[in-house]
Motif scaffolding. Structure first.
Motif, short mmCIF file in Angstrom:
data_model
loop_
_atom_site.label_atom_id
_atom_site.label_comp_id
_atom_site.label_asym_id
_atom_site.label_seq_id
_atom_site.Cartn_x
_atom_site.Cartn_y
_atom_site.Cartn_z
N ASP A 324 47.24 48.48 43.15
CA ASP A 324 46.80 48.35 44.33
C ASP A 324 47.60 47.04 45.09
O ASP A 324 47.84 46.96 46.09
CB ASP A 324 45.40 48.03 44.31
N VAL A 325 47.92 46.13 44.25
CA VAL A 325 48.50 44.75 44.46
C VAL A 325 49.67 45.16 45.10
O VAL A 325 50.36 44.67 46.08
CB VAL A 325 48.53 43.92 43.58
N ASP A 326 50.54 46.30 44.26
CA ASP A 326 51.81 46.65 44.80
C ASP A 326 51.87 47.27 46.06
O ASP A 326 52.79 47.18 46.79
CB ASP A 326 52.57 47.54 43.64
N VAL A 327 50.86 48.25 46.41
CA VAL A 327 50.73 48.95 47.40
C VAL A 327 50.60 47.95 48.68
O VAL A 327 51.12 48.15 49.74
CB VAL A 327 49.57 50.01 47.59
N LEU A 328 49.58 46.89 48.49
CA LEU A 328 49.36 45.98 49.50
C LEU A 328 50.69 45.16 49.80
O LEU A 328 51.13 45.06 50.94
CB LEU A 328 48.35 45.09 49.28
N ARG A 329 51.41 44.66 48.89
CA ARG A 329 52.78 44.24 49.05
C ARG A 329 53.35 44.83 49.63
O ARG A 329 54.37 44.13 50.73
CB ARG A 329 53.16 43.52 47.83
N SER A 330 53.76 46.00 49.45
CA SER A 330 54.72 46.84 50.21
C SER A 330 54.63 46.89 51.51
O SER A 330 55.71 46.93 52.43
CB SER A 330 54.67 48.31 49.31
N PRO A 602 37.33 39.15 52.92
CA PRO A 602 36.85 39.76 52.06
C PRO A 602 36.88 39.57 50.81
O PRO A 602 38.03 39.29 50.35
CB PRO A 602 37.59 41.17 52.35
N VAL A 603 35.90 38.94 50.07
CA VAL A 603 35.85 38.47 48.54
C VAL A 603 35.37 39.82 47.65
O VAL A 603 34.38 40.35 47.88
CB VAL A 603 34.91 37.40 48.48
N ILE A 604 36.36 40.04 46.76
CA ILE A 604 36.26 41.40 46.04
C ILE A 604 36.11 40.97 44.40
O ILE A 604 37.04 40.61 44.07
CB ILE A 604 37.39 42.31 46.38
N PRO A 605 34.87 41.13 44.15
CA PRO A 605 34.78 40.83 42.65
C PRO A 605 35.42 41.57 41.77
O PRO A 605 35.56 42.80 42.15
CB PRO A 605 33.27 40.41 42.54
N SER A 606 36.11 41.26 40.86
CA SER A 606 36.71 41.85 39.80
C SER A 606 35.77 42.27 38.69
O SER A 606 34.94 41.49 38.41
CB SER A 606 38.10 41.21 39.36
N PRO A 607 36.19 43.43 38.04
CA PRO A 607 35.36 43.75 36.85
C PRO A 607 35.41 42.43 35.72
O PRO A 607 36.15 41.85 35.46
CB PRO A 607 36.07 45.07 36.31
N PRO A 608 34.15 42.37 35.07
CA PRO A 608 34.09 41.33 34.13
C PRO A 608 35.11 41.17 33.32
O PRO A 608 35.65 40.16 32.79
CB PRO A 608 32.58 41.69 33.60
N GLU A 609 35.75 42.58 32.62
CA GLU A 609 36.60 42.33 31.73
C GLU A 609 38.03 42.15 32.12
O GLU A 609 39.08 42.03 31.67
CB GLU A 609 36.63 43.59 30.82
N SER A 610 38.28 42.20 33.49
CA SER A 610 39.52 42.07 34.25
C SER A 610 39.88 40.73 34.24
O SER A 610 39.17 39.84 34.55
CB SER A 610 39.36 42.66 35.64
N GLN A 611 41.07 40.46 33.75
CA GLN A 611 41.70 38.96 33.91
C GLN A 611 43.08 39.08 34.57
O GLN A 611 43.86 40.08 34.52
CB GLN A 611 42.15 38.48 32.61
N PRO A 612 43.21 38.10 35.45
CA PRO A 612 44.59 38.23 36.23
C PRO A 612 45.70 38.07 35.38
O PRO A 612 45.98 37.48 34.51
CB PRO A 612 44.57 36.85 37.36
N SER A 613 46.96 39.03 35.60
CA SER A 613 48.16 38.98 34.69
C SER A 613 48.85 37.94 35.35
O SER A 613 48.72 37.30 36.50
CB SER A 613 48.92 40.38 35.05
N ASP A 614 49.77 37.63 34.40
CA ASP A 614 51.01 36.58 34.89
C ASP A 614 51.74 37.04 36.06
O ASP A 614 51.96 36.22 36.98
CB ASP A 614 51.83 36.41 33.54
N ASN A 615 51.91 38.26 36.06
CA ASN A 615 52.49 38.73 37.42
C ASN A 615 51.70 38.58 38.57
O ASN A 615 52.38 38.03 39.65
CB ASN A 615 52.81 40.22 37.07
N ALA A 616 50.33 38.73 38.55
CA ALA A 616 49.63 38.55 39.80
C ALA A 616 49.51 37.30 40.08
O ALA A 616 49.50 36.83 41.37
CB ALA A 616 48.17 38.98 39.22
N GLN A 617 49.49 36.33 39.31
CA GLN A 617 49.40 34.94 39.47
C GLN A 617 50.84 34.40 40.02
O GLN A 617 50.75 33.50 40.95
CB GLN A 617 49.26 33.99 38.08
N GLN A 618 51.90 34.98 39.59
CA GLN A 618 53.01 34.59 40.18
C GLN A 618 53.20 35.11 41.79
O GLN A 618 53.99 34.37 42.50
CB GLN A 618 54.27 35.21 39.34
N GLU A 619 52.80 36.27 41.88
CA GLU A 619 53.23 37.03 43.12
C GLU A 619 51.97 36.33 44.13
O GLU A 619 52.27 36.35 45.48
CB GLU A 619 52.86 38.59 43.17
N SER A 620 50.82 35.58 43.88
CA SER A 620 49.93 35.36 44.61
C SER A 620 50.33 34.15 45.39
O SER A 620 50.95 33.02 44.74
CB SER A 620 48.68 34.82 43.98
#
Length: 633
Positions: A324-330, A602-620
């Motif tokens: 989803d992140v990739d689609v949004l970025r595109s 829009p604040v979208i809560p992530s599932p409890p087990e989900s953690q941000p990846s290094d990639n996501a942190q770098q892309e944000s």
């Protein structure tokens, strides 16, 4: 009254007008006699209520492209399969098209099938070569194929329209039935067979009346992605933000400047700006912007992935996975992961090219977020466009994939841009009811007539106040329903707007004020975040709270690849300029809220087990937010 019934009414009116126009035309003969003359060639095409689909196929000689445009009725509503089933506003247009074929008679026979094995030259001469044929040798002589279908895709009528008959003033054309060779003359033409997307959709995308406009809040920023040794990171740059009030009933200036904050590109400081004695608001630009909101034109759409659409429809929906992140970025939208005070992960959404909030007197707030240029990519992004369709979409007549890939170069030069629209309801924008001040409760002793008069007055005023409060509450409930309806209207789609429309609704601070001095007018708007900057002005404290924390400890990666600039009205950064990585910024201050207002972001809560990846942190990227405003990134 459903859409099919409305279409039938339009068709009936159009047929009467067409017959009148045809009757007053000279009735010349053009060829040999035939039993078909005077008969209806499309004898099964008599009831407009049967129409459930329309297909128009055109050949474009200059590019050798074939346009396959379709409109279909699903559950009594028109949609465009050729554009991923985007809702069509087809009642009037369908009526215009269908009325040109219903009850049309053969006027003459131009060529009668003699059983010849090769009629290509004849069909080319009359311009009735089938555009859907795979054996088109040259671009000349190719016609326009129109097909009406009913239930279960049953063909009600199908014709190939060719050249206009000479001397008929465009009122008559050569035609033939697909799979048949005989060429007829009929009082039809292809003028109304539009395959333009904007001819078949709702013209007023936002469905607003700009005279009910209350406030405009422009957040002018841009965010590039740059590739560094640490990976792809965002490079957000804030330029300015301003808030304008609008009063359509004012006899003087209808626009007033509430706040304007600029960030100096040289010093990095943000200052509150007021109009100088020799300056004024650029009313021409502002009126162009207002009218563009009133009739916001889109030229194409791209369907969102369901997880992203659901997140916009339902506040408790989840965005899952980096796809989803990739689609949004595109398409030019970035998710900023952050954790709240309970250590729960959330995502804030921000755009590549800024955003504007359009606040209405009825409490509706439109948030328009400006994304990438269509058909283009920036450093570190994977190209994604409309050509990435599933086999199922293509099988269902979704030909937007071909259109996108074939027109990629044209899109680049026309600078079309993605647009995302979000909607919320803000109760605080409504004018509060003017309640009557109640008289004091009368004393028990005194003039009985006066006491009764005061009691009656108080009771009447209480009743009137209750009516006003009930009416106000009904307005609130109606506003919430309308916001919900609009949210559903926009939830599934990324829209595409032209560069002309973008420039009208995304005005910069340089466009806002006339008679700016040369230094202000030509100032470079590209501003990198500086850990040492100190903001000044009335709003400086709010901005410093957002920008300064942890900036001093931010790493300074060396850029290895300069990004493409997506800025509008701001110069590009030097290729050798060192750019600092924007760190994750702490939670932003709360937005302006009412008891039932939705958040600005829009604040979208992530599932409890989900953690941000290094990639996501770098892309944000970091988010810069003004008081009572959305993040500026």
């Amino acid at each position: 009254m459903n859409e099919i019934t409305k279409t039938s009414i339009f068709i009936a009116v159009a047929i009467m007008l067409f017959l009148f126009a045809w009757l007053i035309q000279p009735q010349d003969r053009y060829g040999m006699s035939d039993a078909k003359i005077g008969t209806e060639l499309l004898e099964n095409f008599i009831n407009p209520m049967q129409i459930k689909g329309l297909e128009i196929v055109k050949y474009v000689p200059d590019t050798a492209d074939v346009i396959d445009f379709r409109v279909t009725a699903v559950d009594e509503k028109w949609s465009l399969p050729s554009h991923q089933n985007y809702p069509a506003d087809a009642e009037k247009q369908m009526g215009i098209v269908a009325s040109g074929f219903i009850n049309q008679k053969v006027l003459d026979v131009a060529y009668e099938d003699s059983g010849s094995s090769d009629v290509r030259e004849t069909h080319t001469m009359y311009g009735v070569v089938d555009p859907s044929s795979k054996n088109i040798v040259s671009g000349s002589g190719v016609g326009t194929k129109v097909t009406f279908t009913g239930d279960n895709n049953k063909i009600l009528a199908s014709l190939i329209l060719g050249k206009n008959v000479e001397g008929s003033n465009g009122q008559k054309s050569y035609v033939r039935v697909p799979e048949q060779n005989t060429v007829y003359v009929m009082a039809v033409n292809s003028d109304n067979l539009s395959t333009k997307f904007d001819d078949w959709i709702e013209k007023n995308l936002l469905k607003l009346n700009s005279f009910n406009l209350k406030t405009i809040r422009m957040n002018d920023y841009s965010t590039d992605m740059i590739e560094t040794e640490r990976g792809v990171v965002p490079d957000p740059r804030f330029h300015s933000m301003f808030e304008l009030n609008y009063d359509a009933m004012s006899v003087g200036d209808k626009w007033t400047l509430k706040t304007l904050t600029r960030r100096d590109p040289k010093t990095g400081s943000a200052t509150q700006v007021t109009l100088a004695p020799n300056e004024k608001l650029n009313d021409k630009k502002l009126e162009e912007m207002r009218m563009a909101f009133d009739d916001l034109k889109i030229i194409d759409v791209l369907k969102k992935p369901e997880t992203i659409a659901a997140a916009q429809r339902e506040s408790n929906s989840l965005i899952t996975g980096l796809s989803d992140v990739d689609v949004l970025r595109s398409v030019g939208y970035l998710l900023q992961p952050r954790r709240d005070k309970n250590n729960e992960l959330h995502y804030s959404l921000f755009a590549r090219q800024g955003e504007v909030f359009v606040e209405m007197n009825d409490g509706i707030v439109y948030r328009l977020m400006f994304g990438n240029l269509t058909g283009t990519t920036i450093a570190g992004d994977t190209k994604t466009d409309n050509s990435q369709k599933s086999d199922e979409q293509k099988a269902n007549g979704d030909t937007s994939a071909n259109t996108a890939s074939e027109n990629a170069v044209a899109d680049l030069f026309s600078a079309n841009r993605y647009l995302m629209v979000l909607v919320e309801f803000d109760e605080s924008l409504l004018e509060k009811p003017k309640l009557k001040k109640l008289v004091d409760a009368p004393a028990e002793e005194g003039d009985e007539k006066e006491i009764e008069k005061l009691k009656a007055q108080r009771a009447a005023d209480e009743l009137e106040n209750q009516r006003l409060e009930d009416e106000h509450q009904q307005t609130i409930e109606a506003g919430k329903r309308r916001a919900k309806e609009l949210g559903l209207r926009f939830a599934d789609w990324f829209f595409v707007i032209s560069d002309d429309v973008f420039k009208k609704i995304h005005i910069t601070d340089a466009d806002l004020i006339t008679a700016l001095d040369a230094e202000q007018k030509n100032a470079d708007g590209n501003m990198n975040f500086d850990p040492g900057l100190q903001l000044s002005g009335d709003n400086a404290e709010d901005m410093n709270k957002l920008l300064l924390p942890q900036l001093a400890q931010a790493p300074k990666p060396e850029p290895t690849l300069q990004s493409e600039s997506l800025q509008s009205g701001h110069s590009e950064s030097s290729a050798n300029q060192e750019t600092e990585q924007s760190p994750e910024i702490p939670d932003v201050p709360e937005q302006r809220n009412t008891p039932d207002a939705q958040p600005r972001i829009p604040v979208i809560p992530s599932p409890p087990e989900s953690q941000p990846s290094d990639n996501a942190q770098q892309e944000s990227g970091g988010a810069l937010q003004s008081k009572n405003s959305a993040p500026l990134n």
